[in-house]
Design an enzyme around this catalytic site. Structure first.
Site, mmCIF file in Angstrom:
data_model
loop_
_atom_site.group_PDB
_atom_site.id
_atom_site.type_symbol
_atom_site.label_atom_id
_atom_site.label_comp_id
_atom_site.label_asym_id
_atom_site.label_seq_id
_atom_site.Cartn_x
_atom_site.Cartn_y
_atom_site.Cartn_z
ATOM 1 N N TYR A 100 0.889 -1.105 0.033
ATOM 2 C CA TYR A 100 0.038 -0.174 -0.193
ATOM 3 C C TYR A 100 0.889 1.199 -0.032
ATOM 4 C CZ TYR A 100 -3.541 -3.488 1.614
ATOM 5 O OH TYR A 100 -3.994 -4.711 1.655
ATOM 6 N N TRP A 106 -3.868 6.269 2.710
ATOM 7 C CA TRP A 106 -5.469 5.633 3.023
ATOM 8 C C TRP A 106 -5.834 6.564 4.194
ATOM 9 C CZ3 TRP A 106 -2.742 2.610 -0.334
ATOM 10 C CH2 TRP A 106 -3.169 2.021 -1.200
ATOM 11 N N ASP A 108 -13.132 -4.852 2.746
ATOM 12 C CA ASP A 108 -13.294 -5.026 1.198
ATOM 13 C C ASP A 108 -13.936 -6.270 0.744
ATOM 14 O OD1 ASP A 108 -11.465 -3.166 1.827
ATOM 15 O OD2 ASP A 108 -10.032 -3.323 0.302
ATOM 16 N N GLU A 159 -0.625 -7.445 8.724
ATOM 17 C CA GLU A 159 -1.744 -6.764 8.147
ATOM 18 C C GLU A 159 -3.177 -7.390 8.931
ATOM 19 O OE1 GLU A 159 -2.650 -6.891 4.204
ATOM 20 O OE2 GLU A 159 -4.130 -5.430 4.103
HETATM 21 C C1 GLC Z 1 -7.306 -2.554 2.517
HETATM 22 C C2 GLC Z 1 -8.092 -2.688 3.709
HETATM 23 C C3 GLC Z 1 -8.765 -1.241 4.292
HETATM 24 C C4 GLC Z 1 -7.150 -0.148 4.528
HETATM 25 C C5 GLC Z 1 -6.444 -0.505 3.106
HETATM 26 C C6 GLC Z 1 -4.979 0.078 3.303
HETATM 27 O O1 GLC Z 1 -8.053 -1.965 1.487
HETATM 28 O O2 GLC Z 1 -9.401 -3.463 3.403
HETATM 29 O O3 GLC Z 1 -9.616 -1.201 5.082
HETATM 30 O O4 GLC Z 1 -7.807 0.873 4.549
HETATM 31 O O5 GLC Z 1 -6.240 -1.822 2.821
HETATM 32 O O6 GLC Z 1 -4.247 -0.364 4.557
#
Ligand code: GLC
Length: 441
Positions: A30, A34, A178, A413
């Site tokens: 990621y 976010w 998700d 995670e």
């Molecule tokens: C995934 C998770 C979400 C989170 C993102 C970044 O999409 O489902 O809740 O914010 O990852 O960590």
């Protein structure tokens, strides 16, 4: 591992993922910003670097759209190997969008709660006397308060389909959970047409069996495609998106955030009437909409199908966080579900609390993302909720299990509830940030 070691390791993860302006949820999986991740991260940062925590909050709010939405993914540094890239959303040049490249969706609005927690340090564990700085910052013109207010207003109005003020979600990603089995039926009803070409990237860094299925992903992308064709226009989205749900977790987080925003408003000498009205309206409709008295739990509501979503996920405990359950409802949630070894409590088939989906649900899958693994931020939310209702032993068990998981398997995670092994991304920021918070209780 000692608490001091764990603390130092958690700090190191936040430092590792720090870009200076915002903190990545994890180094590779990621690489952007976010929404609710940044809020949890800010709480963790506030334990040892309050000025940096404020930078995190501001960088998130800087991406706010002109209409008030705070987007779910923000790409301050442009594209990477992450899918979807910023231009996939087609949000640039929309009159109601913001100035920073972003997705067209939002995420659970936990930020006001976190801001208040940082401020109200004594009760919530951030024992940093500097947090007084935060409130003096909030008092300055153009500070965070009006931005938070505008986001809550947008949620209660632009996403209100039935006059209740309960916001609707237009995409599973908005829930933060998700690929939860909560969305299975609603996604099944979607007929895929003209799916744009795309290449998944989320299985480059993480094992395929720990990520959503291909059929889920196609529907996620299809819904993005529909949203961008509608130019992310709230009215059109409410009218036309095939996925439209009211989610217990999201609505409970918003109600709690409204309470916290109200407390901030009082500190700032701001008018609270608009917030009071949101609080009263939610209190008036929440239980009628979501409580299933036969089963003694809260169920999401599928607005398109006009029926409850009959899936038992651990979001069912979120109303405790918001004070929305009666004492009797809380007692049933705890006795019939939280403490029930067939659903959530440890037993021969699970050792750690709290599986994200009840173990006896059809869609339960203990290593697949939102289909069963333990998530640290859910444990944190639910522990706060249990404390609010006086269930201290259960709250302590959640904190204990969370700390045991990260000590054993690192800041992963999510975690397999059977043996505590780590899944998904490594060096995951909110697992580290909330460890810092839980270590201070
Ligand atoms: C995934 C998770 C979400 C989170 C993102 C970044 O999409 O489902 O809740 O914010 O990852 O960590």
């Amino acid at each position: 591992m000692t608490a001091t070691d764990l603390y130092a390791r958690a700090q190191a993860v936040l430092r590792l993922n720090d870009t200076g302006e915002f903190t990545k949820p994890s180094p590779r999986q990621y690489p952007h910003q976010w929404n609710w991740d940044s809020a949890f991260i800010a709480l963790g940062l506030a334990h040892f670097d309050l000025p940096r925590a404020l930078v995190e909050i501001r960088s998130l709010l800087r991406a706010q759209w002109r209409d008030g939405m705070v987007p779910h993914i923000i790409y301050p540094n442009g594209a990477s190997d992450y899918f979807p890239p910023p231009d996939f959303w087609q949000t640039e040049n929309l009159p109601h969008a913001g100035n920073v490249p972003s997705s067209g969706l939002t995420q659970p609005p936990i930020l006001s709660t976190i801001v208040r927690m940082i401020y109200k340090n004594s009760e919530f564990g951030v024992r940093n006397s500097e947090s007084r700085i935060l409130i003096s910052e909030l008092r300055t013109p153009n500070s965070e308060f009006p931005q938070l207010l505008a986001w809550h207003r947008w949620l209660h109005t632009a996403r209100d389909v039935d006059g209740t003020g309960l916001p609707c979600l237009i995409h599973p990603w908005e829930s933060g959970m998700d690929n939860s089995p909560l969305w299975a039926d609603a996604l099944d009803r979607i007929t895929l047409r003209d799916l744009p070409p795309f290449k998944r990237r989320d299985t480059i860094h993480v094992a395929t069996d720990e990520r959503p299925l291909a059929t889920d992903y196609e529907r996620f992308v299809h819904l993005i495609d529909l949203g961008r064709r509608l130019r992310w226009e709230p009215r059109a989205l409410l009218d036309q998106m095939p996925f439209l749900v009211q989610d217990v977790l999201f609505c409970a987080i918003l109600h709690r955030a409204d309470e916290d925003l109200r407390a901030l408003a009082i500190e700032l000498g701001e008018d609270t009437r608009e917030i009071d009205d949101w609080l009263a309206r939610t209190r008036a409709v929440f239980n009628a909409r979501f409580w299933d008295d036969a089963r003694g739990l809260y169920l999401d509501y599928d607005v398109r199908a006009q029926s409850p979503i009959r899936v038992n996920a651990n979001a069912t405990f979120a109303p405790l966080f918001a004070g929305l359950a009666s004492k009797e409802q809380a007692a049933r949630l705890v006795a019939e579900h939280f403490d029930n070894p067939r659903e959530y409590a440890p037993a021969a088939d699970s050792k750690y609390r709290l599986p994200s989906v009840a173990k006896n649900e059809r869609g339960y899958s203990p290593r697949r993302y939102w289909c069963g693994p333990v998530w640290i931020q859910m444990n944190w939310i639910i522990a706060h909720g249990l404390r609010r209702y006086g269930y201290h032993a259960q709250a302590d068990a959640l904190v204990r299990d969370s700390l045991a998981l990260v000590a054993q398997s690192g800041f992963r995670e999510y975690f397999d509830p059977r043996d505590g092994s780590g899944c998904g991304a490594t060096d995951f920021s909110w697992s580290a940030a909330l460890t810092l918070d839980m270590l201070s209780y």
